[in-house]
Design a protein around this motif. Structure first.
Motif, PDB file in Angstrom:
ATOM      1  N   VAL A  51      86.823 -20.378  13.412  1.00 20.21           N
ATOM      2  CA  VAL A  51      85.838 -21.013  12.528  1.00 20.21           C
ATOM      3  C   VAL A  51      84.581 -21.417  13.289  1.00 20.21           C
ATOM      4  CG1 VAL A  51      85.428 -23.063  11.118  1.00 20.21           C
ATOM      5  CG2 VAL A  51      87.540 -21.764  10.836  1.00 20.21           C
ATOM      6  N   ASP A  52      84.733 -21.798  14.537  1.00 20.98           N
ATOM      7  CA  ASP A  52      83.582 -22.253  15.319  1.00 20.98           C
ATOM      8  C   ASP A  52      82.797 -21.112  15.965  1.00 20.98           C
ATOM      9  OD1 ASP A  52      84.275 -24.833  14.689  1.00 20.98           O
ATOM     10  OD2 ASP A  52      85.329 -25.212  16.582  1.00 20.98           O
ATOM     11  N   SER A  53      83.275 -19.889  15.831  1.00 19.36           N
ATOM     12  CA  SER A  53      82.605 -18.766  16.496  1.00 19.36           C
ATOM     13  C   SER A  53      81.353 -18.338  15.728  1.00 19.36           C
ATOM     14  CB  SER A  53      83.564 -17.574  16.605  1.00 19.36           C
ATOM     15  OG  SER A  53      83.833 -17.027  15.320  1.00 19.36           O
ATOM     16  N   SER A  54      80.416 -17.743  16.438  1.00 15.69           N
ATOM     17  CA  SER A  54      79.171 -17.283  15.809  1.00 15.69           C
ATOM     18  C   SER A  54      79.444 -16.147  14.822  1.00 15.69           C
ATOM     19  CB  SER A  54      78.178 -16.828  16.882  1.00 15.69           C
ATOM     20  OG  SER A  54      78.726 -15.777  17.674  1.00 15.69           O
ATOM     21  N   VAL A  55      80.454 -15.323  15.133  1.00  9.40           N
ATOM     22  CA  VAL A  55      80.815 -14.229  14.215  1.00  9.40           C
ATOM     23  C   VAL A  55      81.250 -14.803  12.877  1.00  9.40           C
ATOM     24  CG1 VAL A  55      82.447 -12.355  13.791  1.00  9.40           C
ATOM     25  CG2 VAL A  55      81.453 -12.641  16.071  1.00  9.40           C
ATOM     26  N   TRP A  56      82.103 -15.811  12.934  1.00  7.03           N
ATOM     27  CA  TRP A  56      82.590 -16.428  11.705  1.00  7.03           C
ATOM     28  C   TRP A  56      81.460 -17.106  10.948  1.00  7.03           C
ATOM     29  CZ3 TRP A  56      87.484 -16.187   9.701  1.00  7.03           C
ATOM     30  CH2 TRP A  56      87.760 -17.025   8.609  1.00  7.03           C
ATOM     31  N   GLN A  57      80.650 -17.830  11.659  1.00  8.55           N
ATOM     32  CA  GLN A  57      79.570 -18.583  11.012  1.00  8.55           C
ATOM     33  C   GLN A  57      78.542 -17.681  10.343  1.00  8.55           C
ATOM     34  OE1 GLN A  57      79.373 -21.904  10.571  1.00  8.55           O
ATOM     35  NE2 GLN A  57      81.420 -22.006  11.476  1.00  8.55           N
ATOM     36  N   GLY A  58      78.506 -16.408  10.764  1.00  7.42           N
ATOM     37  CA  GLY A  58      77.548 -15.485  10.173  1.00  7.42           C
ATOM     38  C   GLY A  58      78.048 -14.770   8.937  1.00  7.42           C
ATOM     39  N   LEU A  59      79.282 -15.015   8.518  1.00  6.96           N
ATOM     40  CA  LEU A  59      79.822 -14.343   7.343  1.00  6.96           C
ATOM     41  C   LEU A  59      79.187 -14.871   6.062  1.00  6.96           C
ATOM     42  CD1 LEU A  59      83.643 -14.400   8.240  1.00  6.96           C
ATOM     43  CD2 LEU A  59      82.036 -12.503   8.542  1.00  6.96           C
ATOM     44  N   ASP A  60      78.957 -13.984   5.106  1.00  7.99           N
ATOM     45  CA  ASP A  60      78.383 -14.394   3.818  1.00  7.99           C
ATOM     46  C   ASP A  60      79.266 -15.420   3.127  1.00  7.99           C
ATOM     47  OD1 ASP A  60      76.229 -12.730   4.172  1.00  7.99           O
ATOM     48  OD2 ASP A  60      77.044 -11.107   2.918  1.00  7.99           O
ATOM     49  N   ALA A  61      80.587 -15.230   3.201  1.00  5.51           N
ATOM     50  CA  ALA A  61      81.494 -16.165   2.538  1.00  5.51           C
ATOM     51  C   ALA A  61      81.363 -17.567   3.122  1.00  5.51           C
ATOM     52  CB  ALA A  61      82.940 -15.675   2.669  1.00  5.51           C
TER      53      ALA A  61
END
Length: 308
Positions: free
Chosen positions: A258-268
């Motif tokens: 959840v804290d990763s940049s990949v996760w934070q960039g998701l549309d959802a």
């Protein structure tokens, strides 16, 4: 006269030998086919012990007198298991003997030989039937109670229709839905229709679409796929439901993703359409749990407010 039935383990007769099935039950047997195997079982079982099939049996009105520990973690079965004995995990064979079952149904074959000394034992490997319809009908046939199976499925189908109708005004028609799980080993999985976590509800009962990547790479294969953190965007849905498997309750692995940049960039994530679900509530995939999850998913989908 009743026969005394004892079980010898490692050459030692266990204490608490139980009375065997009465002569009426012994004579009233029938044959059932499970896969390629034929089993002789009581025509109308009255005391059933199982490892992981408590929900499947209860859905067709079986009298489950013993089940393994996992069943008691399932909130949808709590009331129906109030008088059921916990036979441990792995199975405590002596405890099963004391329950004097007339039928034993297992998903795993670890204790088959010992259990068969106690009562007729039916081995149904995981995923012998996958859909809620197939599973319910299989256990209805096993318990000689096809009527209960049909009644259960009728109720399920009615509730599914009502839920779909309730969602009509809350869907735009092109949203996709995905089911994911983070484990305590920093592993991330995506699931299809038949691997628990609500798959039967989302993709069967509610008839909601998955992203094309999940439909092709997960549903058409083994219904589960492990993802690297970098691969998440490829399998991300417009609405993402996440379970966190973490027996110790720290959920550090969930934070890792959840804290990763990949996760934070998701549309959802950016649209606040990620829902973290309780593992014990959404892991189960027996018919009773699936039916109980329908209103929960319906409410969650309404709450994410896709029309905003």
């Amino acid at each position: 006269m009743k026969k005394t039935r004892c079980l010898a383990l490692f050459g030692i007769v266990l204490m608490g030998c139980s009375d065997g099935a009465n002569s009426e039950n012994e004579e009233s047997m029938r044959s059932v086919e499970i896969g390629d195997t034929s089993y002789d079982v009581p025509a109308n079982p009255e005391r059933v012990v199982t490892d992981y099939y408590a929900g499947e049996l209860l859905a067709v009105d079986a009298e489950v007198v013993g089940a393994t520990t996992t069943a008691f973690d399932n909130p949808f079965l709590e009331d129906q298991l109030a008088s059921t004995e916990n036979i441990g995990e792995p199975i405590d064979v002596e405890r099963v003997l004391e329950l004097d079952p007339d039928l034993i149904v297992v998903m795993y074959d670890d204790d088959l030989e010992q259990l068969r000394e106690i009562a007729p034992t039916v081995y149904i490997p995981y995923n012998t039937a996958t859909s809620i319809e197939g599973v319910t009908e299989l256990f209805g046939s096993l318990m000689n109670n096809e009527e209960a199976a049909a009644e259960f499925l009728e109720g399920y189908e009615q509730e599914a229709r009502e839920a779909r109708a309730e969602l009509e005004d809350h869907l735009n028609g092109d949203e996709t839905f995905g089911l994911y799980e983070v484990t305590n080993q920093q592993e991330l999985y995506v699931f299809g229709e038949n691997f628990g976590r609500g798959g039967q509800v989302i993709y069967d009962a509610l008839e909601l679409p998955a992203p094309q990547s999940i439909a092709q790479d997960v549903m058409e294969e083994e219904d589960v796929l492990q993802l690297s953190r970098e691969a998440i965007p490829e399998y991300a849905a417009d609405v993402m439901f996440i379970t966190s498997y973490d027996p110790e309750g720290s959920h550090q692995s969930l934070d890792f993703f959840v804290d990763s940049s990949v996760w934070q960039g998701l549309d959802a994530v950016e649209n606040d359409r990620v829902v973290i679900n309780d593992f014990d509530t959404f892991y189960p995939y027996d018919p009773i749990s699936i039916r109980g999850q329908i209103p929960l998913f319906t409410e969650m989908i309404i709450d994410v407010n896709l029309n905003r």
